[in-house]
Design an enzyme around this catalytic site. Structure first.
Site, PDB file in Angstrom:
ATOM      1  CB  CYS A  79       1.056  30.657 -26.232  1.00 22.68           C
ATOM      2  SG  CYS A  79       2.712  30.992 -25.631  1.00 22.68           S
ATOM      3  CB  CYS A  82       3.790  30.157 -28.618  1.00 17.96           C
ATOM      4  SG  CYS A  82       3.690  29.331 -27.015  1.00 17.96           S
TER       5      CYS A  82
END
Length: 324
Positions: A79, A82
């Protein structure tokens, strides 16, 4: 994706009042003891950011949320957003110096937790306060917005739940002990032997006190923690009328006290799964103080059986499902 901000206006209705009161008293006692001993009981800044999995969720998130608001960062290695958000959350958590704790959960390795929180995409950030889960935002967010959310979370924790946070000591050893404490914590053979003798002689009160004496100096002593949990269990069931207890539990399925007493008897009788299942079902059908009392007793029974026991691991997951 734009962050979905949370509103904390309804959080009081979900308050675990008893847990909050106990947490406040516990935190105040810890702070007083820390001041008296010159930092004892404090945590290291490294302890403010932790990795959490399904097996440790009850211990590392739900239990800790009765001391300090726990922010949960759901993330994954693949991700990209993230990788921008997580370092910011970590830096701010350390900066908030014990007023919040950050729990990082890898969704690839913890699919069950992702499902239980109803997460559709990451990054996703939640909070748990006094055992209650609250959505904060999904997607990335700027530093100013995160600070505002954390300030609001801290305010809710302090004013409505009595959570005073953690004491942080830069010199503390990760795990919560200072170097001096780590050196001081040693064998307690004499006290542990006294506790065993007290148990053998039927002096349950004496055994309880002996184990507490060990834990007062060495809170992480596993033998004393297990012995105390066992001695307190035996102390609770002493004098109970098993037939009446089981009748009350059958007649009053929503009565927390009746189910707790029956679960204690189940465990003493060796019916571990029955004890756990009874209390998990009671958690699912109760609320407020009753629910919290059942949850706390279940955690105590986990201590009696042992954290590594497969029945405890399975019951922790079932408890998480019942709570959320």
């Amino acid at each position: 994706m734009q962050p979905r901000n949370m509103s904390m206006s309804g959080v009081v209705d979900l308050a675990a009042v008893k847990a909050a009161q106990e947490a406040k008293a516990k935190a105040e006692q810890a702070r007083a003891e820390s001041a008296r001993q010159g930092g004892g009981g404090a945590v290291s800044p490294a302890d403010l950011v932790i990795d959490v999995d399904e097996a440790g969720f009850e211990r590392d998130v739900l239990q800790r949320s009765t001391e300090v608001p726990v922010v949960i960062d759901f993330w994954a290695e693949w991700c990209e957003p993230c990788k921008q958000l997580s370092p910011l959350l970590e830096r701010l958590t350390v900066e908030y110096n014990g007023r919040v704790l950050l729990a990082k959960i890898d969704v690839d390795a913890n699919q069950m937790l992702m499902q239980q929180f109803g997460i559709q995409g990451i990054p996703a950030v939640f909070a748990v306060v006094a055992g209650q889960a609250l959505p904060l935002f999904q997607g990335t967010a700027g530093e100013a917005q995160i600070r505002q959310t954390l300030d609001q979370l801290v305010q809710v924790g302090e004013q409505r739940f009595g959570l005073t946070g953690l004491t942080v000591d830069p010199d503390a050893v990760p795990g919560g002990a200072t170097p001096a404490q780590a050196e001081a914590a040693g064998p307690y053979d004499a006290l542990l032997e006294a506790a065993v003798r007290a148990l053998d002689s039927g002096d349950l009160a004496g055994a309880v006190q002996a184990y507490k004496n060990v834990l007062a100096d060495d809170p992480g002593n596993p033998e004393a923690a297990l012995g105390l949990a066992q001695a307190e269990l035996l102390q609770r069931v002493r004098g109970l009328d098993p037939q009446q207890v089981r009748k009350d539990a059958a007649d009053k399925p929503r009565d927390a006290a009746a189910q707790i007493a029956a679960a204690d008897l189940d465990l003493v009788g060796g019916h571990v799964e029955d004890a756990f299942g009874r209390l998990i079902e009671t958690v699912a059908r109760t609320a407020g103080d009753d629910r919290d009392a059942v949850r706390v007793r279940l955690l105590e029974l986990f201590e009696v059986v042992g954290a590594d026991d497969p029945r405890v691991v399975a019951a922790r997951r079932a408890l998480a499902r019942a709570l959320f």
